[in-house]
Design a protein around this motif. Structure first.
Motif, PDB file in Angstrom:
ATOM      1  N   VAL A  19      -9.243  -2.108   0.218  1.00  0.00           N
ATOM      2  CA  VAL A  19      -8.858  -1.999   1.215  1.00  0.00           C
ATOM      3  C   VAL A  19     -10.095  -1.444   2.376  1.00  0.00           C
ATOM      4  O   VAL A  19     -10.847  -0.549   2.047  1.00  0.00           O
ATOM      5  N   SER A  20      -9.809  -1.823   3.624  1.00  0.00           N
ATOM      6  CA  SER A  20     -10.857  -1.272   4.587  1.00  0.00           C
ATOM      7  C   SER A  20      -9.891  -1.086   5.725  1.00  0.00           C
ATOM      8  O   SER A  20      -8.986  -1.538   5.994  1.00  0.00           O
ATOM      9  N   GLY A  21     -10.659  -0.518   6.669  1.00  0.00           N
ATOM     10  CA  GLY A  21     -10.430  -0.164   8.132  1.00  0.00           C
ATOM     11  C   GLY A  21     -10.666  -1.135   9.282  1.00  0.00           C
ATOM     12  O   GLY A  21     -10.708  -2.404   9.183  1.00  0.00           O
ATOM     13  N   ILE A  22     -11.539  -0.348   9.958  1.00  0.00           N
ATOM     14  CA  ILE A  22     -12.425  -1.206  11.131  1.00  0.00           C
ATOM     15  C   ILE A  22     -13.701  -1.001  11.245  1.00  0.00           C
ATOM     16  O   ILE A  22     -13.962   0.631  11.235  1.00  0.00           O
ATOM     17  N   HIS A  38      -7.911   0.841  12.139  1.00  0.00           N
ATOM     18  CA  HIS A  38      -8.965   1.868  12.253  1.00  0.00           C
ATOM     19  C   HIS A  38      -8.623   3.225  11.879  1.00  0.00           C
ATOM     20  O   HIS A  38      -7.733   3.827  12.254  1.00  0.00           O
ATOM     21  N   GLY A  39      -9.285   3.488  10.745  1.00  0.00           N
ATOM     22  CA  GLY A  39      -9.329   4.972  10.258  1.00  0.00           C
ATOM     23  C   GLY A  39      -8.008   4.816   9.202  1.00  0.00           C
ATOM     24  O   GLY A  39      -7.959   6.032   8.678  1.00  0.00           O
ATOM     25  N   ARG A  40      -7.208   3.929   9.119  1.00  0.00           N
ATOM     26  CA  ARG A  40      -6.205   4.200   8.269  1.00  0.00           C
ATOM     27  C   ARG A  40      -6.299   3.602   6.985  1.00  0.00           C
ATOM     28  O   ARG A  40      -5.483   3.391   6.055  1.00  0.00           O
ATOM     29  N   ALA A  41      -7.442   3.276   6.176  1.00  0.00           N
ATOM     30  CA  ALA A  41      -7.520   2.573   5.065  1.00  0.00           C
ATOM     31  C   ALA A  41      -7.249   3.384   3.813  1.00  0.00           C
ATOM     32  O   ALA A  41      -6.601   2.822   3.105  1.00  0.00           O
ATOM     33  N   LEU A  42      -7.264   4.736   3.824  1.00  0.00           N
ATOM     34  CA  LEU A  42      -7.023   5.583   2.908  1.00  0.00           C
ATOM     35  C   LEU A  42      -5.388   5.567   2.994  1.00  0.00           C
ATOM     36  O   LEU A  42      -4.705   5.457   1.811  1.00  0.00           O
ATOM     37  N   ALA A  43      -4.667   5.553   4.204  1.00  0.00           N
ATOM     38  CA  ALA A  43      -3.468   5.650   4.212  1.00  0.00           C
ATOM     39  C   ALA A  43      -2.782   4.404   3.595  1.00  0.00           C
ATOM     40  O   ALA A  43      -1.949   4.605   2.745  1.00  0.00           O
ATOM     41  N   PHE A  44      -3.384   3.386   3.965  1.00  0.00           N
ATOM     42  CA  PHE A  44      -2.689   1.773   3.333  1.00  0.00           C
ATOM     43  C   PHE A  44      -3.035   1.977   1.832  1.00  0.00           C
ATOM     44  O   PHE A  44      -2.376   1.734   0.903  1.00  0.00           O
ATOM     45  N   ALA A  45      -4.171   2.351   1.285  1.00  0.00           N
ATOM     46  CA  ALA A  45      -4.625   2.527  -0.106  1.00  0.00           C
ATOM     47  C   ALA A  45      -3.750   3.028  -0.726  1.00  0.00           C
ATOM     48  O   ALA A  45      -3.526   3.154  -1.995  1.00  0.00           O
ATOM     49  N   THR A  46      -3.243   4.356  -0.317  1.00  0.00           N
ATOM     50  CA  THR A  46      -2.230   5.444  -0.878  1.00  0.00           C
ATOM     51  C   THR A  46      -1.047   4.750  -1.296  1.00  0.00           C
ATOM     52  O   THR A  46      -0.660   5.026  -2.226  1.00  0.00           O
ATOM     53  N   LYS A  48      -6.284  -0.986  -9.536  1.00  0.00           N
ATOM     54  CA  LYS A  48      -7.540  -0.450  -9.270  1.00  0.00           C
ATOM     55  C   LYS A  48      -7.712  -0.642  -7.948  1.00  0.00           C
ATOM     56  O   LYS A  48      -7.984  -1.541  -7.319  1.00  0.00           O
ATOM     57  N   VAL A  49      -7.761   0.612  -7.021  1.00  0.00           N
ATOM     58  CA  VAL A  49      -7.859   0.657  -5.644  1.00  0.00           C
ATOM     59  C   VAL A  49      -9.037   1.251  -5.284  1.00  0.00           C
ATOM     60  O   VAL A  49      -9.447   2.307  -5.466  1.00  0.00           O
ATOM     61  N   ILE A  50      -9.803   0.468  -4.405  1.00  0.00           N
ATOM     62  CA  ILE A  50     -10.883   0.550  -3.847  1.00  0.00           C
ATOM     63  C   ILE A  50     -11.056   0.617  -2.352  1.00  0.00           C
ATOM     64  O   ILE A  50     -10.539  -0.165  -1.621  1.00  0.00           O
ATOM     65  N   VAL A  51     -11.577   1.439  -1.696  1.00  0.00           N
ATOM     66  CA  VAL A  51     -11.897   1.640  -0.184  1.00  0.00           C
ATOM     67  C   VAL A  51     -13.139   1.322   0.228  1.00  0.00           C
ATOM     68  O   VAL A  51     -14.142   2.258  -0.143  1.00  0.00           O
ATOM     69  N   LEU A  52     -13.162   0.385   1.018  1.00  0.00           N
ATOM     70  CA  LEU A  52     -14.818   0.338   1.846  1.00  0.00           C
ATOM     71  C   LEU A  52     -14.739   0.701   3.261  1.00  0.00           C
ATOM     72  O   LEU A  52     -13.891   0.270   3.846  1.00  0.00           O
ATOM     73  N   THR A  53     -15.468   1.709   3.240  1.00  0.00           N
ATOM     74  CA  THR A  53     -15.049   2.457   5.011  1.00  0.00           C
ATOM     75  C   THR A  53     -16.607   2.754   5.291  1.00  0.00           C
ATOM     76  O   THR A  53     -17.484   2.751   4.631  1.00  0.00           O
ATOM     77  N   GLY A  54     -16.534   2.967   6.705  1.00  0.00           N
ATOM     78  CA  GLY A  54     -17.803   3.375   7.232  1.00  0.00           C
ATOM     79  C   GLY A  54     -17.764   4.980   7.895  1.00  0.00           C
ATOM     80  O   GLY A  54     -16.710   5.734   7.635  1.00  0.00           O
ATOM     81  N   ASP A  55     -18.664   5.535   8.380  1.00  0.00           N
ATOM     82  CA  ASP A  55     -19.200   6.740   8.748  1.00  0.00           C
ATOM     83  C   ASP A  55     -17.826   7.307   9.829  1.00  0.00           C
ATOM     84  O   ASP A  55     -17.333   8.318   9.767  1.00  0.00           O
ATOM     85  N   GLY A  56     -17.644   6.185  10.894  1.00  0.00           N
ATOM     86  CA  GLY A  56     -16.715   6.379  11.922  1.00  0.00           C
ATOM     87  C   GLY A  56     -15.436   6.342  11.554  1.00  0.00           C
ATOM     88  O   GLY A  56     -14.480   7.137  11.938  1.00  0.00           O
ATOM     89  N   CYS A  63     -14.050   6.791   8.460  1.00  0.00           N
ATOM     90  CA  CYS A  63     -13.694   7.632   7.409  1.00  0.00           C
ATOM     91  C   CYS A  63     -13.718   9.038   8.008  1.00  0.00           C
ATOM     92  O   CYS A  63     -12.874   9.710   7.703  1.00  0.00           O
ATOM     93  N   ALA A  64     -14.798   9.293   8.623  1.00  0.00           N
ATOM     94  CA  ALA A  64     -14.854  10.875   9.045  1.00  0.00           C
ATOM     95  C   ALA A  64     -14.231  11.235  10.375  1.00  0.00           C
ATOM     96  O   ALA A  64     -14.240  12.154  10.659  1.00  0.00           O
ATOM     97  N   ALA A  65     -14.213   9.985  11.297  1.00  0.00           N
ATOM     98  CA  ALA A  65     -13.832  10.559  12.699  1.00  0.00           C
ATOM     99  C   ALA A  65     -12.139  10.261  12.696  1.00  0.00           C
ATOM    100  O   ALA A  65     -11.390  11.115  12.146  1.00  0.00           O
ATOM    101  N   ILE A  66     -11.786   9.101  13.042  1.00  0.00           N
ATOM    102  CA  ILE A  66     -10.062   8.826  13.126  1.00  0.00           C
ATOM    103  C   ILE A  66      -9.508   8.858  12.010  1.00  0.00           C
ATOM    104  O   ILE A  66      -8.445   9.192  11.778  1.00  0.00           O
ATOM    105  N   GLY A  67     -10.431   8.593  10.827  1.00  0.00           N
ATOM    106  CA  GLY A  67      -9.819   8.499   9.416  1.00  0.00           C
ATOM    107  C   GLY A  67     -10.004   9.722   8.733  1.00  0.00           C
ATOM    108  O   GLY A  67      -9.574  10.047   7.449  1.00  0.00           O
ATOM    109  N   GLY A  68     -10.614  10.852   9.299  1.00  0.00           N
ATOM    110  CA  GLY A  68     -11.024  12.247   8.654  1.00  0.00           C
ATOM    111  C   GLY A  68      -9.828  13.001   8.056  1.00  0.00           C
ATOM    112  O   GLY A  68      -9.993  13.357   7.011  1.00  0.00           O
TER     113      GLY A  68
END
Length: 274
Positions: A48-51, A70-78, A88-96, A98-103
Motif C-alpha cells: 500500500v502507498s499514498g502519494i 495522500h497520507g492515508r496509506a496506513l489507514a487503508f493498510a489498517t 502480509k501488509v507492507i506500506v511504502l511511504t515517504g517523509d511527507g 507519512c510524517a506530515a499529512i499522514g502523521g
C-alpha cells in the motif's frame, strides 16, 4: 536483479518515473530482496502507498497493490489487515506522506501495534511536488518553501514511532543496501507494527538546492553520518554530533491488534468470523 525483476516487477509499467540517481530504486530493490529471502507467496502480500515519489513504487510491483490518497496509506493498510489478518501488509511511504499529512495515522498504527510493516523512504524533501520542506527536512536546509533555510526542528521518526508504541523500529540507508534489506526482513518477521526508516537521497531537489552534490556525494554523506548502534555505544555525545544511528533501535514484543480483536469477537459470542 534480472531474476527479481522478472519475478516481481510489472515490466509493462516501465520505464519508471524516478530521476537518475534517485535512491528509491535501491530501497525498492531491498524490499524485493527481503520478500524473496522470506519466500512469501505473492498472492499473500499487499503493498500500500499514498502519494509521492516513493509511493509510485507499488505500481511497478507485481503483488496485490493499492495506490491511495495522500497520507492515508496506513489507514487503508489498517483496513486491509483488519479485514483479512492472514495477509502480509507492507506500506511504502515517504517523509511527507507519512510524517506530515499522514502523521496522525502513523501514531495510531504504532499505538495499536497492528501487524503492518511501514518502510519510510526519507529523502528529507517533498520530491514529487518540486522540493518543499517536510517534517524530516534537517533544520537549516534549503527548500522551495524555505529559500533562506528551514527553521523547523525535524522529527526523529524512529523515536516518534517507539514512543507511540511500535514494537519494531529500525533505520538504515541506501548506502548500506544489504543492511537495509536485513532490517526490512526483521521488520517483516515481527508480529506487530514495524517501522523501518530508510535514509535516502534526492539529488534533484535536496542535493542540488543544498549544494551537496550528486548521488555519489550524497551516498558518501550517508556513509559518514550513519553510525551503527553497537559502535555508538562507545562514542561520546560530541562524537555523535551531526550523526544518526542505524540498526535495530527498538524491539519489544507486545500484543498485536488483530489478535486482540479476535479475542473480542470470541467474547462477544460471535465465534470465528474470519
Amino acid at each position: 536483479m534480472s531474476s527479481l525483476a522478472d519475478k516481481y516487477l510489472r515490466g509493462h509499467k516501465m520505464p519508471h518515473i524516478w530521476c537518475p540517481g534517485c535512491g528509491n530504486g535501491i530501497i525498492t530493490h531491498a524490499v524485493l530482496r527481503a520478500i524473496d529471502q522470506l519466500q512469501w507467496e505473492r498472492d499473500d502480500i499487499v503493498i500500500v502507498s499514498g502519494i509521492g515519489c516513493s509511493s509510485r513504487a507499488p505500481g511497478y510491483l507485481d503483488f496485490n497493490t493499492l495506490h491511495t490518497t495522500h497520507g492515508r496509506a496506513l489507514a487503508f493498510a489498517t483496513g486491509v489487515k483488519h479485514g483479512n489478518p492472514r495477509l502480509k501488509v507492507i506500506v511504502l511511504t515517504g517523509d511527507g506522506d507519512c510524517a506530515a499529512i499522514g502523521g496522525n495515522h502513523l501514531i495510531h498504527a504504532c499505538r495499536r501495534n497492528i501487524d503492518i510493516t511501514a518502510i519510510v523512504y526519507n529523502n528529507s524533501i517533498y520530491g514529487m511536488t518540486s522540493g518543499q520542506f517536510s517534517p524530516l527536512t534537517p533544520t537549516g536546509s534549503l527548500a522551495t518553501t524555505a529559500p533562506y533555510g528551514n527553521i523547523d526542528r525535524a522529527f526523529d521518526l524512529c523515536d516518534l514511532a517507539t514512543a507511540a508504541g511500535a514494537s519494531f523500529v529500525a533505520r538504515s540507508t541506501t548506502y548500506h543496501a544489504n543492511h537495509l534489506r536485513d532490517m526490512i526482513v526483521h521488520g517483516l518477521q515481527n508480529e506487530g507494527f514495524s517501522l523501518i526508516e530508510a535514509m535516502t537521497h534526492c539529488p534533484t531537489y535536496f542535493g542540488r538546492r543544498n549544494r551537496i552534490g550528486g548521488p555519489v556525494e550524497m551516498l558518501k554523506m550517508q556513509q559518514e553520518q550513519a553510525i551503527p548502534v553497537q559502535r555508538a555505544a562507545s562514542m561520546t555525545q560530541e562524537q555523535l554530533e551531526g550523526k544518526y544511528l542505524i540498526g535495530e533501535l527498538h524491539n519489544q514484543q507486545m500484543p498485536e491488534f488483530c489478535a486482540l480483536y479476535e479475542q473480542v469477537i470470541q467474547k462477544a459470542g460471535g465465534g470465528n468470523q474470519r
